[in-house]
Design a protein around this motif. Sequence first.
Motif, mmCIF file in Angstrom:
data_model
loop_
_atom_site.group_PDB
_atom_site.id
_atom_site.type_symbol
_atom_site.label_atom_id
_atom_site.label_comp_id
_atom_site.label_asym_id
_atom_site.label_seq_id
_atom_site.Cartn_x
_atom_site.Cartn_y
_atom_site.Cartn_z
ATOM 1 N N HIS B 16 0.848 -1.185 0.000
ATOM 2 C CA HIS B 16 0.000 0.000 0.000
ATOM 3 C C HIS B 16 0.888 1.240 0.000
ATOM 4 O O HIS B 16 2.094 1.145 0.016
ATOM 5 C CB HIS B 16 -0.906 0.035 1.230
ATOM 6 C CG HIS B 16 -1.794 -1.153 1.338
ATOM 7 N ND1 HIS B 16 -1.451 -2.270 2.048
ATOM 8 C CD2 HIS B 16 -3.001 -1.406 0.791
ATOM 9 C CE1 HIS B 16 -2.416 -3.170 1.955
ATOM 10 N NE2 HIS B 16 -3.375 -2.666 1.195
ATOM 11 N N GLY B 17 0.251 2.389 0.014
ATOM 12 C CA GLY B 17 0.990 3.639 0.142
ATOM 13 C C GLY B 17 1.565 4.090 -1.187
ATOM 14 O O GLY B 17 1.666 3.343 -2.151
ATOM 15 N N ALA B 18 1.955 5.366 -1.256
ATOM 16 C CA ALA B 18 2.424 5.970 -2.482
ATOM 17 C C ALA B 18 3.842 5.548 -2.794
ATOM 18 O O ALA B 18 4.632 5.238 -1.909
ATOM 19 C CB ALA B 18 2.360 7.489 -2.388
ATOM 20 N N GLY B 19 4.171 5.527 -4.052
ATOM 21 C CA GLY B 19 5.539 5.285 -4.462
ATOM 22 C C GLY B 19 6.244 6.624 -4.512
ATOM 23 O O GLY B 19 6.343 7.307 -3.502
ATOM 24 N N ALA B 20 6.690 7.012 -5.693
ATOM 25 C CA ALA B 20 7.315 8.314 -5.848
ATOM 26 C C ALA B 20 6.271 9.415 -5.700
ATOM 27 O O ALA B 20 5.107 9.157 -5.422
ATOM 28 C CB ALA B 20 7.988 8.401 -7.220
ATOM 29 N N ALA B 21 6.702 10.655 -5.912
ATOM 30 C CA ALA B 21 5.789 11.778 -5.704
ATOM 31 C C ALA B 21 4.994 12.072 -6.961
ATOM 32 O O ALA B 21 4.665 13.207 -7.247
ATOM 33 C CB ALA B 21 6.571 13.011 -5.267
ATOM 34 N N GLY B 22 4.694 11.043 -7.746
ATOM 35 C CA GLY B 22 3.933 11.248 -8.972
ATOM 36 C C GLY B 22 2.572 11.852 -8.672
ATOM 37 O O GLY B 22 1.999 11.610 -7.613
ATOM 38 N N SER B 23 2.041 12.608 -9.624
ATOM 39 C CA SER B 23 0.765 13.277 -9.377
ATOM 40 C C SER B 23 -0.416 12.341 -9.602
ATOM 41 O O SER B 23 -1.507 12.594 -9.135
ATOM 42 C CB SER B 23 0.638 14.496 -10.297
ATOM 43 O OG SER B 23 0.835 14.100 -11.642
ATOM 44 N N ALA B 24 -0.169 11.262 -10.339
ATOM 45 C CA ALA B 24 -1.258 10.303 -10.563
ATOM 46 C C ALA B 24 -0.957 9.014 -9.803
ATOM 47 O O ALA B 24 -0.183 8.186 -10.267
ATOM 48 C CB ALA B 24 -1.411 10.003 -12.058
ATOM 49 N N PRO B 25 -1.556 8.840 -8.632
ATOM 50 C CA PRO B 25 -1.261 7.665 -7.811
ATOM 51 C C PRO B 25 -1.726 6.391 -8.486
ATOM 52 O O PRO B 25 -0.934 5.705 -9.131
ATOM 53 C CB PRO B 25 -2.047 7.927 -6.524
ATOM 54 C CG PRO B 25 -2.818 9.205 -6.710
ATOM 55 C CD PRO B 25 -2.630 9.654 -8.120
ATOM 56 N N ALA B 26 -2.997 6.068 -8.387
ATOM 57 C CA ALA B 26 -3.559 4.867 -9.016
ATOM 58 C C ALA B 26 -2.805 3.610 -8.622
ATOM 59 O O ALA B 26 -2.206 2.936 -9.451
ATOM 60 C CB ALA B 26 -3.572 5.022 -10.536
ATOM 61 N N PHE B 27 -2.813 3.316 -7.340
ATOM 62 C CA PHE B 27 -2.154 2.110 -6.871
ATOM 63 C C PHE B 27 -3.100 0.944 -7.010
ATOM 64 O O PHE B 27 -4.307 1.105 -6.950
ATOM 65 C CB PHE B 27 -1.744 2.285 -5.419
ATOM 66 C CG PHE B 27 -0.992 3.561 -5.204
ATOM 67 C CD1 PHE B 27 0.259 3.720 -5.773
ATOM 68 C CD2 PHE B 27 -1.547 4.604 -4.490
ATOM 69 C CE1 PHE B 27 0.946 4.904 -5.610
ATOM 70 C CE2 PHE B 27 -0.862 5.789 -4.326
ATOM 71 C CZ PHE B 27 0.384 5.940 -4.883
ATOM 72 N N TYR B 31 -2.395 -8.284 -5.339
ATOM 73 C CA TYR B 31 -2.851 -9.394 -6.165
ATOM 74 C C TYR B 31 -3.131 -8.945 -7.590
ATOM 75 O O TYR B 31 -2.997 -9.713 -8.539
ATOM 76 C CB TYR B 31 -4.075 -10.075 -5.553
ATOM 77 C CG TYR B 31 -5.373 -9.322 -5.682
ATOM 78 C CD1 TYR B 31 -6.161 -9.488 -6.804
ATOM 79 C CD2 TYR B 31 -5.793 -8.434 -4.706
ATOM 80 C CE1 TYR B 31 -7.356 -8.802 -6.938
ATOM 81 C CE2 TYR B 31 -6.980 -7.748 -4.827
ATOM 82 C CZ TYR B 31 -7.760 -7.931 -5.936
ATOM 83 O OH TYR B 31 -8.938 -7.243 -6.058
ATOM 84 N N GLN B 32 -3.488 -7.646 -7.751
ATOM 85 C CA GLN B 32 -3.668 -7.111 -9.094
ATOM 86 C C GLN B 32 -2.335 -7.016 -9.815
ATOM 87 O O GLN B 32 -2.239 -7.275 -11.009
ATOM 88 C CB GLN B 32 -4.326 -5.728 -9.029
ATOM 89 C CG GLN B 32 -5.788 -5.738 -8.655
ATOM 90 C CD GLN B 32 -6.684 -6.225 -9.782
ATOM 91 O OE1 GLN B 32 -6.211 -6.684 -10.825
ATOM 92 N NE2 GLN B 32 -7.988 -6.148 -9.575
ATOM 93 N N GLN B 33 -1.313 -6.603 -9.082
ATOM 94 C CA GLN B 33 0.015 -6.538 -9.685
ATOM 95 C C GLN B 33 0.465 -7.931 -10.108
ATOM 96 O O GLN B 33 1.005 -8.112 -11.208
ATOM 97 C CB GLN B 33 1.013 -5.934 -8.686
ATOM 98 C CG GLN B 33 0.641 -4.531 -8.234
ATOM 99 C CD GLN B 33 1.585 -4.014 -7.151
ATOM 100 O OE1 GLN B 33 2.776 -4.284 -7.154
ATOM 101 N NE2 GLN B 33 1.044 -3.266 -6.195
ATOM 102 N N ILE B 34 0.225 -8.905 -9.235
ATOM 103 C CA ILE B 34 0.599 -10.285 -9.564
ATOM 104 C C ILE B 34 -0.165 -10.742 -10.797
ATOM 105 O O ILE B 34 0.396 -11.325 -11.725
ATOM 106 C CB ILE B 34 0.285 -11.229 -8.387
ATOM 107 C CG1 ILE B 34 0.992 -10.750 -7.124
ATOM 108 C CG2 ILE B 34 0.687 -12.647 -8.729
ATOM 109 C CD1 ILE B 34 2.476 -10.664 -7.235
ATOM 110 N N LYS B 35 -1.459 -10.423 -10.824
ATOM 111 C CA LYS B 35 -2.270 -10.767 -11.987
ATOM 112 C C LYS B 35 -1.653 -10.188 -13.252
ATOM 113 O O LYS B 35 -1.551 -10.860 -14.281
ATOM 114 C CB LYS B 35 -3.687 -10.215 -11.795
ATOM 115 C CG LYS B 35 -4.649 -10.507 -12.932
ATOM 116 C CD LYS B 35 -5.998 -9.839 -12.676
ATOM 117 C CE LYS B 35 -6.921 -9.954 -13.891
ATOM 118 N NZ LYS B 35 -8.160 -9.138 -13.709
ATOM 119 N N GLY B 36 -1.219 -8.935 -13.154
ATOM 120 C CA GLY B 36 -0.580 -8.294 -14.295
ATOM 121 C C GLY B 36 0.686 -9.018 -14.726
ATOM 122 O O GLY B 36 0.926 -9.224 -15.920
#
Lengths: 264, 264
Positions: B16-27, B31-36
């Motif tokens: 969870h939580g934000a990665g870099a300081a990008g303006s578009a989060p959309a995490f 399990y979705q990442q794994i699916k990808g």
Amino acid sequence: MPHSSTDHEAPAAEPHGAGAAGSAPAFSPLYQQIKGLILQSLQAGEWKPGAAIPSEMDLAVRYRVSQGTVRKAIDELAAGNLVVRRQGKGTFVATHAEHQVQYRFLRLIPDNGDVNSEGPAQREIIDCRRLRANAEVARALALRSGDAVLQVRRVLSFSGVPTILEDLWLPGAPFKGLTAERLSSYHGTMYALFEVEFGVRMVRAEEHIRAVVPDATQCALLQVTPGTPLLSVERIASTYNQIPMELRRGLYRTDTHHYRNELN
Amino acid sequence: MPHSSTDHEAPAAEPHGAGAAGSAPAFSPLYQQIKGLILQSLQAGEWKPGAAIPSEMDLAVRYRVSQGTVRKAIDELAAGNLVVRRQGKGTFVATHAEHQVQYRFLRLIPDNGDVNSEGPAQREIIDCRRLRANAEVARALALRSGDAVLQVRRVLSFSGVPTILEDLWLPGAPFKGLTAERLSSYHGTMYALFEVEFGVRMVRAEEHIRAVVPDATQCALLQVTPGTPLLSVERIASTYNQIPMELRRGLYRTDTHHYRNELN
DNA sequence: CAGTGGTCTAGACCACACT
DNA sequence: GTGTGGTCTAGACCACTGC
């Protein structure tokens, strides 16, 4: 058996293994049993369409299973559109009576693909009468020939253009008191009215689609020239427990609209 | 970072939580990442259609997540028919090349409802040629006008009665080498051939259905009298990544068959 | 028998909505 | 803050398949 405080139902907590010495085992996982129990409550009207069902934790306590098991049961109900989950708020009984998605079962959309571009449909009730079911209608609705049924004919227009002509038959008993008046004056979809006024919630439907040419009466009602091919869409809609509650025969104009279907 | 033995991929394990300081989060959930990631391997052809993918435990180790998380990812893939689970055996890449369900995307069934009553369909390739895409075909296949495409015309007959006339267009590049000869001689569905011979697996499709009256050529091929209304079924089929790989226009006779659709 | 997917549990924490 | 659904984990056990 341990602790039994405010008993509602007990799932007979029999996760696996055979029950009696019946010759047809057919065991189902616990979460399926829970799903069945929730389904029963849904049919029984314990929770009305649009209302929240108990939280996962409450249901877990009630059925004496873990939250995860309840969750999996609800997941399946949500997948079948019987129930809607809303994070932070709760799980709600699905309903046709919400302006969100107007016609949940209507697959006819304008060729430009934008359902909002044409505004709300205009609805006109042509006819509504009680009569006795012929063999065909009786079979479709799981009635006996001669049983009372309600027959409705109506036209839906988009942007003023008559586009859909529908004949529909309903079993007489559950819809006692339905009249053209009430159909005309109700603001909302037919299925919403069925829910609110008669407690009948349409959950599933099957459609059989054919291409036909309309007869003279149909041509007049849809304002098309004789020989214009139309989509014939026969739908049988049913409530919980798979009981058929509506036979609907639609004629769709497909000069400006098309029937959209997704396959996967 | 702890233990890194036989690294394949790392999901960047960022539940969870934000990665870099990008303006578009959309995490997205893990399990979705794994699916990808699994989806990528599927597209890349790491596991071929019909073959087993690694066990849930293996994938859990590979991606450094728990089995439950992998499980949920695979659940979604299975729900989308990209993968098939078989208890006790493993999880397999879905394929059109299995005699089980012959035509997975064909919704036309005989009026008696029994698909088996009429035996296998007879297929006849009428035409197969390479040409340049016109604007319409180019748009549907996400190509440029003038790009090479393959055009195929065929007739499907059931119990000897010509029932379906199909025109289809395929992008030229992925299907280089496809000829009427290969189409005719192949035993199995077209989509099975596409999979086996060209590595193109159709995964999803969208159909637009209309009622039409056929022209003289179409009447002749389907052996119907002029004026007979037919179902026009336009299909756009796509592979993984949603890339359209086929435009198909079918004309269905609905005097003995109907298009069946389930709604829920 | 070992290996696979399928079920069930218990607990922790996150994201969201309302008060 | 409290309560809801949503995610993630870890471990136990069951059911099916094939050796």
